[in-house]
Design a protein around this motif. Structure first.
Motif, PDB file in Angstrom:
ATOM      1  N   GLU A 407      10.269   3.702   3.699  1.00 55.64           N
ATOM      2  CA  GLU A 407      10.915   3.961   2.409  1.00 55.64           C
ATOM      3  C   GLU A 407       9.909   3.858   1.263  1.00 55.64           C
ATOM      4  O   GLU A 407       9.878   4.703   0.359  1.00 55.64           O
ATOM      5  CB  GLU A 407      12.047   2.951   2.205  1.00 55.64           C
ATOM      6  CG  GLU A 407      12.770   3.059   0.877  1.00 55.64           C
ATOM      7  CD  GLU A 407      13.746   1.919   0.696  1.00 55.64           C
ATOM      8  OE1 GLU A 407      14.916   2.196   0.429  1.00 55.64           O
ATOM      9  OE2 GLU A 407      13.332   0.736   0.809  1.00 55.64           O
ATOM     10  N   GLU A 408       9.049   2.834   1.305  1.00 52.71           N
ATOM     11  CA  GLU A 408       8.054   2.645   0.246  1.00 52.71           C
ATOM     12  C   GLU A 408       7.006   3.757   0.270  1.00 52.71           C
ATOM     13  O   GLU A 408       6.622   4.274  -0.784  1.00 52.71           O
ATOM     14  CB  GLU A 408       7.358   1.294   0.411  1.00 52.71           C
ATOM     15  CG  GLU A 408       8.012   0.156  -0.328  1.00 52.71           C
ATOM     16  CD  GLU A 408       7.966   0.333  -1.830  1.00 52.71           C
ATOM     17  OE1 GLU A 408       7.004  -0.120  -2.480  1.00 52.71           O
ATOM     18  OE2 GLU A 408       8.924   0.934  -2.382  1.00 52.71           O
ATOM     19  N   SER A 409       6.510   4.125   1.455  1.00 50.12           N
ATOM     20  CA  SER A 409       5.485   5.169   1.526  1.00 50.12           C
ATOM     21  C   SER A 409       6.059   6.507   1.066  1.00 50.12           C
ATOM     22  O   SER A 409       5.379   7.277   0.379  1.00 50.12           O
ATOM     23  CB  SER A 409       4.912   5.278   2.948  1.00 50.12           C
ATOM     24  OG  SER A 409       5.912   5.598   3.883  1.00 50.12           O
ATOM     25  N   HIS A 410       7.310   6.785   1.416  1.00 49.25           N
ATOM     26  CA  HIS A 410       7.956   8.027   0.993  1.00 49.25           C
ATOM     27  C   HIS A 410       8.161   8.036  -0.524  1.00 49.25           C
ATOM     28  O   HIS A 410       7.875   9.028  -1.198  1.00 49.25           O
ATOM     29  CB  HIS A 410       9.290   8.175   1.725  1.00 49.25           C
ATOM     30  CG  HIS A 410       9.998   9.459   1.442  1.00 49.25           C
ATOM     31  ND1 HIS A 410       9.494  10.683   1.807  1.00 49.25           N
ATOM     32  CD2 HIS A 410      11.175   9.712   0.811  1.00 49.25           C
ATOM     33  CE1 HIS A 410      10.328  11.640   1.428  1.00 49.25           C
ATOM     34  NE2 HIS A 410      11.351  11.076   0.815  1.00 49.25           N
ATOM     35  N   ARG A 411       8.663   6.912  -1.057  1.00 46.02           N
ATOM     36  CA  ARG A 411       8.893   6.819  -2.506  1.00 46.02           C
ATOM     37  C   ARG A 411       7.592   6.988  -3.273  1.00 46.02           C
ATOM     38  O   ARG A 411       7.530   7.721  -4.268  1.00 46.02           O
ATOM     39  CB  ARG A 411       9.514   5.449  -2.844  1.00 46.02           C
ATOM     40  CG  ARG A 411       9.725   5.215  -4.335  1.00 46.02           C
ATOM     41  CD  ARG A 411       9.945   3.752  -4.644  1.00 46.02           C
ATOM     42  NE  ARG A 411       8.778   2.925  -4.347  1.00 46.02           N
ATOM     43  CZ  ARG A 411       7.707   2.859  -5.112  1.00 46.02           C
ATOM     44  NH1 ARG A 411       7.618   3.580  -6.225  1.00 46.02           N
ATOM     45  NH2 ARG A 411       6.687   2.098  -4.770  1.00 46.02           N
ATOM     46  N   PHE A 412       6.538   6.327  -2.813  1.00 42.68           N
ATOM     47  CA  PHE A 412       5.258   6.364  -3.518  1.00 42.68           C
ATOM     48  C   PHE A 412       4.656   7.774  -3.470  1.00 42.68           C
ATOM     49  O   PHE A 412       4.103   8.266  -4.457  1.00 42.68           O
ATOM     50  CB  PHE A 412       4.304   5.350  -2.880  1.00 42.68           C
ATOM     51  CG  PHE A 412       3.096   5.020  -3.708  1.00 42.68           C
ATOM     52  CD1 PHE A 412       3.209   4.665  -5.036  1.00 42.68           C
ATOM     53  CD2 PHE A 412       1.827   5.059  -3.148  1.00 42.68           C
ATOM     54  CE1 PHE A 412       2.089   4.355  -5.803  1.00 42.68           C
ATOM     55  CE2 PHE A 412       0.693   4.756  -3.892  1.00 42.68           C
ATOM     56  CZ  PHE A 412       0.835   4.402  -5.220  1.00 42.68           C
ATOM     57  N   ALA A 413       4.771   8.451  -2.315  1.00 41.54           N
ATOM     58  CA  ALA A 413       4.250   9.816  -2.190  1.00 41.54           C
ATOM     59  C   ALA A 413       5.032  10.780  -3.079  1.00 41.54           C
ATOM     60  O   ALA A 413       4.448  11.618  -3.783  1.00 41.54           O
ATOM     61  CB  ALA A 413       4.317  10.276  -0.730  1.00 41.54           C
ATOM     62  N   ILE A 414       6.360  10.672  -3.059  1.00 38.92           N
ATOM     63  CA  ILE A 414       7.199  11.562  -3.872  1.00 38.92           C
ATOM     64  C   ILE A 414       6.910  11.373  -5.355  1.00 38.92           C
ATOM     65  O   ILE A 414       6.837  12.329  -6.131  1.00 38.92           O
ATOM     66  CB  ILE A 414       8.689  11.290  -3.581  1.00 38.92           C
ATOM     67  CG1 ILE A 414       9.068  11.857  -2.213  1.00 38.92           C
ATOM     68  CG2 ILE A 414       9.574  11.869  -4.666  1.00 38.92           C
ATOM     69  CD1 ILE A 414       9.169  13.361  -2.163  1.00 38.92           C
ATOM     70  N   THR A 415       6.735  10.116  -5.776  1.00 39.39           N
ATOM     71  CA  THR A 415       6.454   9.828  -7.188  1.00 39.39           C
ATOM     72  C   THR A 415       5.164  10.488  -7.631  1.00 39.39           C
ATOM     73  O   THR A 415       5.096  11.109  -8.703  1.00 39.39           O
ATOM     74  CB  THR A 415       6.370   8.310  -7.414  1.00 39.39           C
ATOM     75  OG1 THR A 415       7.604   7.708  -7.044  1.00 39.39           O
ATOM     76  CG2 THR A 415       6.078   7.983  -8.883  1.00 39.39           C
TER      77      THR A 415
END
Length: 428
Positions: A407-415
């Motif tokens: 969840e964190e890696s996806h959120r950080f990449a999307i941001t």
């Protein structure tokens, strides 16, 4: 009625700060809390005292309780926050009003930023640190840190106040400093709040000595005050420095150790994700979890230079580039967003670096309700690899941790991807 086993367990509760986990009969974490003194706080749930109906209902569901001991109440604050984000326990939602969740907000785009707390982070370009699940505690922490890193707590109007005389503002209004130097100090504060405590102290010492050697004595004096101020805090307040945690208390890390036949539970785990739209503005994220808790100061982002519409080639590039950064601590485990193609692309790079890796195959489902399908490379005697798939229910400890990292890696990449798209649309 609590069981005899739980009664015996409660007698072993330590007189120390920590985080506790109430579990139901299925072993699911239903509530996470923090305590200045674990023995006193946890036993309160089971005493024959009047409780509100919601707490009575929670206690009726508690079958078992575990805990992790930390060094300070402030460490418990940050660990509780991380574990609530990992487990999303039903009773934390039922018992806590959303008003108790707070973020520290600092808008570094403002000519003269101020520090505040808020319940609602916005997509306004400001820096938000949190969430924290005890507003009073974070306010106390800011009060202590303000003596070391003076800041404004309201929009700057250029007027002198009592706080100017007390040294609680940077003193732009009295000519004591400049907005530029004030922002330097705020960046130190942000680093500290994000957990970069030890490295910050080292950096401050280096900058202090460099300023003195160049004859910039005012700057050296300011850095000296900040350096000794942080050194003087000692154990009054510690943010996100979790090296002292007993890893054997984290069930998910133990499960990873057993699953992958590691010598020790993985202390540092890195998660990677690729983000793009039809190959445009392709980026990669690297998130870091230290002892099972996110360490945002160690996060890194990459703008992919090679293939723009090939996740496998992009994953190879980001791992190749990451391994060149020996100044970043190497991880004990890497978790990729992907399955066999992504793992096959990087397995030989990581084998040479002696870093174990697994993949999570979720077919684009980043929700918390998705089961966790772990892809594990197994080396054969001829040096080739086969890839085993193992499915974990989303309520298991291991699945909760892997889903949190994903969840964190996806959120950080999307941001980061959105930031690049916005700049492109604005023609910057």
């Amino acid at each position: 009625m609590i069981s005899e086993n739980l009664k015996a367990k409660l007698k072993t509760l330590p007189s120390a700060p920590g985080v506790y986990f109430h579990k139901n009969q299925k072993g699911e974490v239903i509530y996470v809390g923090k305590a200045a003194v674990l023995k006193n706080r946890v036993r309160q749930y089971f005493q024959n005292t009047e409780k509100d109906p919601k707490t009575e209902a929670l206690v009726a569901e508690i079958f078992d309780t575990d805990w992790i001991v930390v060094e300070t109440e402030m460490d418990a604050l940050f660990l509780e926050s991380e574990m609530i984000k990992r487990y999303m326990p039903q009773w934390n939602i039922l018992l806590r009003d959303d008003k108790t969740v707070s973020y520290v907000r600092i808008d570094m785009n403002n000519p003269v930023p101020y520090v505040s707390t808020t319940r609602n982070p916005l997509d306004d370009g400001a820096t938000y640190i949190g969430p924290f699940y005890a507003k009073n505690t974070i306010i106390k922490a800011l009060r202590i840190l303000r003596k070391i890193f003076p800041f404004y707590e309201k929009p700057y109007d250029g007027k002198k106040t009592l706080n100017s005389d007390l040294g609680l503002t940077p003193g732009i209004e009295i000519g004591k400093t400049t907005p530029k130097d004030y922002k330097k100090s705020l960046r130190f504060l942000i680093r500290y709040l994000n957990g970069d405590r030890e490295k910050l102290i080292v950096d401050l010492e280096k900058q202090m000595k460099a300023a003195a050697s160049l004859g910039n004595f005012e700057e050296a004096a300011r850095l000296r005050d900040e350096y000794f101020g942080l050194k003087g805090l000692k154990r009054k307040i510690v943010f996100s420095d979790k090296e002292f945690l007993d890893l054997s208390s984290d069930q998910a890390l133990l499960e990873l150790k057993q699953l992958l036949n590691l010598k020790d539970p993985p202390r540092r785990i890195e998660g990677y994700d690729i983000s793009h739209i039809s190959g445009s503005n392709t980026v990669a994220s690297m998130v870091v979890f230290q002892n099972g808790a996110s360490d945002r100061t160690a996060y890194r982002k990459f703008k992919i230079k090679s293939s723009k519409n090939d996740d496998t080639a992009s994953m190879y590039e980001v791992i190749f580039r990451r391994l060149k950064h020996s100044e970043w601590s190497f991880p004990d485990l890497i978790i990729l967003d992907g399955a066999v193609p992504q793992l096959s692309a990087v397995i030989h790079l990581l084998e040479q670096a002696h870093i174990p890796v697994i993949g999570r195959n979720k077919s684009g489902d980043h929700t918390r309700n998705a089961d966790v399908n772990v892809i594990i490379p197994v080396r054969q005697s001829d040096g080739s690899y086969i890839y085993q798939s193992q499915l974990y229910s989303n309520d298991s400890h291991l699945a909760k941790l892997i889903a949190r990292i994903d969840e964190e890696s996806h959120r950080f990449a999307i941001t980061y991807h959105r930031q690049l798209r916005s700049k492109q649309l604005l023609g910057r």
